[in-house]
Design a protein around this motif. Sequence first.
Motif, PDB file in Angstrom:
ATOM      1  N   SER A 192      16.690  76.556  61.325  1.00  0.00           N
ATOM      2  CA  SER A 192      17.614  75.551  61.846  1.00  0.00           C
ATOM      3  C   SER A 192      17.567  74.275  61.017  1.00  0.00           C
ATOM      4  N   CYS A 193      16.370  73.890  60.583  1.00  0.00           N
ATOM      5  CA  CYS A 193      16.220  72.667  59.785  1.00  0.00           C
ATOM      6  C   CYS A 193      16.954  72.799  58.451  1.00  0.00           C
ATOM      7  N   ALA A 194      16.830  73.957  57.805  1.00  0.00           N
ATOM      8  CA  ALA A 194      17.499  74.170  56.527  1.00  0.00           C
ATOM      9  C   ALA A 194      19.017  74.134  56.686  1.00  0.00           C
ATOM     10  N   VAL A 195      19.533  74.699  57.770  1.00  0.00           N
ATOM     11  CA  VAL A 195      20.975  74.688  58.026  1.00  0.00           C
ATOM     12  C   VAL A 195      21.485  73.256  58.164  1.00  0.00           C
ATOM     13  N   LEU A 196      20.752  72.437  58.933  1.00  0.00           N
ATOM     14  CA  LEU A 196      21.156  71.046  59.131  1.00  0.00           C
ATOM     15  C   LEU A 196      21.137  70.278  57.819  1.00  0.00           C
ATOM     16  N   MET A 197      20.139  70.544  56.984  1.00  0.00           N
ATOM     17  CA  MET A 197      20.031  69.820  55.721  1.00  0.00           C
ATOM     18  C   MET A 197      21.092  70.252  54.714  1.00  0.00           C
ATOM     19  N   VAL A 198      21.472  71.526  54.732  1.00  0.00           N
ATOM     20  CA  VAL A 198      22.565  71.988  53.870  1.00  0.00           C
ATOM     21  C   VAL A 198      23.853  71.269  54.243  1.00  0.00           C
ATOM     22  N   ASN A 199      24.108  71.111  55.527  1.00  0.00           N
ATOM     23  CA  ASN A 199      25.317  70.421  55.973  1.00  0.00           C
ATOM     24  C   ASN A 199      25.265  68.934  55.648  1.00  0.00           C
ATOM     25  N   LEU A 200      24.085  68.322  55.751  1.00  0.00           N
ATOM     26  CA  LEU A 200      23.945  66.916  55.374  1.00  0.00           C
ATOM     27  C   LEU A 200      24.188  66.736  53.884  1.00  0.00           C
ATOM     28  N   ALA A 201      23.657  67.639  53.067  1.00  0.00           N
ATOM     29  CA  ALA A 201      23.870  67.572  51.620  1.00  0.00           C
ATOM     30  C   ALA A 201      25.348  67.781  51.284  1.00  0.00           C
ATOM     31  N   ALA A 202      26.017  68.695  51.997  1.00  0.00           N
ATOM     32  CA  ALA A 202      27.447  68.911  51.766  1.00  0.00           C
ATOM     33  C   ALA A 202      28.254  67.669  52.136  1.00  0.00           C
ATOM     34  N   SER A 203      27.857  67.002  53.213  1.00  0.00           N
ATOM     35  CA  SER A 203      28.526  65.763  53.616  1.00  0.00           C
ATOM     36  C   SER A 203      28.359  64.687  52.549  1.00  0.00           C
ATOM     37  N   ASP A 204      27.163  64.575  52.001  1.00  0.00           N
ATOM     38  CA  ASP A 204      26.921  63.595  50.942  1.00  0.00           C
ATOM     39  C   ASP A 204      27.698  63.933  49.668  1.00  0.00           C
ATOM     40  N   MET A 205      27.890  65.232  49.419  1.00  0.00           N
ATOM     41  CA  MET A 205      28.688  65.629  48.264  1.00  0.00           C
ATOM     42  C   MET A 205      30.135  65.163  48.419  1.00  0.00           C
ATOM     43  N   LEU A 206      30.658  65.228  49.650  1.00  0.00           N
ATOM     44  CA  LEU A 206      32.018  64.736  49.898  1.00  0.00           C
ATOM     45  C   LEU A 206      32.118  63.251  49.579  1.00  0.00           C
ATOM     46  N   LEU A 207      31.100  62.502  49.994  1.00  0.00           N
ATOM     47  CA  LEU A 207      31.087  61.073  49.693  1.00  0.00           C
ATOM     48  C   LEU A 207      31.058  60.835  48.188  1.00  0.00           C
ATOM     49  N   ALA A 208      30.170  61.553  47.482  1.00  0.00           N
ATOM     50  CA  ALA A 208      30.024  61.344  46.041  1.00  0.00           C
ATOM     51  C   ALA A 208      31.310  61.697  45.294  1.00  0.00           C
ATOM     52  N   LEU A 209      32.012  62.728  45.755  1.00  0.00           N
ATOM     53  CA  LEU A 209      33.239  63.140  45.079  1.00  0.00           C
ATOM     54  C   LEU A 209      34.370  62.132  45.241  1.00  0.00           C
ATOM     55  N   SER A 210      34.282  61.275  46.260  1.00  0.00           N
ATOM     56  CA  SER A 210      35.316  60.256  46.460  1.00  0.00           C
ATOM     57  C   SER A 210      35.014  58.957  45.716  1.00  0.00           C
ATOM     58  N   LEU A 211      33.799  58.814  45.205  1.00  0.00           N
ATOM     59  CA  LEU A 211      33.399  57.552  44.583  1.00  0.00           C
ATOM     60  C   LEU A 211      34.054  57.259  43.239  1.00  0.00           C
ATOM     61  N   PRO A 212      34.362  58.253  42.394  1.00  0.00           N
ATOM     62  CA  PRO A 212      35.033  57.899  41.126  1.00  0.00           C
ATOM     63  C   PRO A 212      36.337  57.134  41.334  1.00  0.00           C
ATOM     64  N   LEU A 213      37.067  57.473  42.386  1.00  0.00           N
ATOM     65  CA  LEU A 213      38.312  56.756  42.668  1.00  0.00           C
ATOM     66  C   LEU A 213      38.031  55.321  43.087  1.00  0.00           C
ATOM     67  N   ARG A 214      36.955  55.107  43.845  1.00  0.00           N
ATOM     68  CA  ARG A 214      36.586  53.744  44.238  1.00  0.00           C
ATOM     69  C   ARG A 214      36.158  52.926  43.020  1.00  0.00           C
ATOM     70  N   VAL A 215      35.401  53.545  42.132  1.00  0.00           N
ATOM     71  CA  VAL A 215      34.967  52.845  40.921  1.00  0.00           C
ATOM     72  C   VAL A 215      36.185  52.440  40.090  1.00  0.00           C
ATOM     73  N   TYR A 216      37.133  53.354  39.921  1.00  0.00           N
ATOM     74  CA  TYR A 216      38.337  53.054  39.135  1.00  0.00           C
ATOM     75  C   TYR A 216      39.127  51.920  39.770  1.00  0.00           C
ATOM     76  N   PHE A 217      39.307  51.973  41.099  1.00  0.00           N
ATOM     77  CA  PHE A 217      40.116  50.965  41.776  1.00  0.00           C
ATOM     78  C   PHE A 217      39.500  49.579  41.633  1.00  0.00           C
TER      79      PHE A 217
END
Length: 315
Positions: free
Chosen positions: A53-78
């Motif tokens: 269960s702990c590994a499942v929760l951490m995989v989802n947390l890491a996936a959530s952080d990946m979504l954040l990181a993928l949106s940051l290049p647009l913020r940097v450009y703006f």
Amino acid sequence: MSGNTSNSCIEALEPSNRFLVSAVVYGLVLAVGLPLNTVSLWILLRSHGLRSSCAVLMVNLAASDMLLALSLPLRVYFYATLQWPFGVGTCTAAIMLFRINIRTSCIFITLISVDRLVALVFPLRSRSLRTTACACKCCAVVWVLIILLCIPEIIRLHNSLRECTYNTPCFEFQVLPKSSPISAFAVGQAIFLLILLVVNIVSTVVVIVALRKRPSTGAAKVNNKMNVILIFAVNMLVFMIFFLPFTLQLLKTQDKEGTFLRAFICLASVNCCLDPLIYYFSLDSFWQDKGKRQTDKGTYSLSRTTERFQVAGNS
């Protein structure tokens, strides 16, 4: 557009130190957070999989952080150029990816704390609850609920941005309520985040008390108390430093231009750089290959068996 709101559409943004600092901070978070979370997600899936269960929760947390990181290049450009040539749809998607990450990260971090708490305080009775299937269902419910709750916000944001005909302010855009100083949605989000903070505080206190009562020797020994404490310490650090200022700012009405709120949003983005610490302290031998861990366990079992034979022969 509803008559109860007004948009912060502006013709042009004047360069300022705040925009420069935002570009630098988002750039650093991108440079650190993206590779860290990519490696963490790869290690979680390769070495630990979805077998607990702990590994499942951490995989989802890491996936959530990946979504954040993928949106940051647009913020940097703006913030580096103060221009947005990518259209309203892309701007809406980038803003909502960031907001979804903040909300899901808070929930997954809290679920990790609760999972560790239950495993420590109720190790036997929680076995039927702390299963991979149960964790996957919880994570699926979190994603579905957050996305469904964000749909009205997505529609409202997209329609409001379309009214900015001359220049899309994108990450500097906000909808200002006319009738009430604080929107019901902002109050609800702030209250929800504060509830999650309380859950983390209570979990931390209960775990510290439980660890103090545990004997230092015997079958009930906690092998690595420091790692257990560090899990909750990192969770509390993330909430207190990155999420609490943002939450409290949602309840204030003095910041009409949103300057402080945007600064705290920038600060909240840094949380994705600390989340890999949660993985490290939560899972034994996180950075170690699965085959190496199995070999170490086999070697340990063989040495223990040899010691037993030696003791039996000497007696």
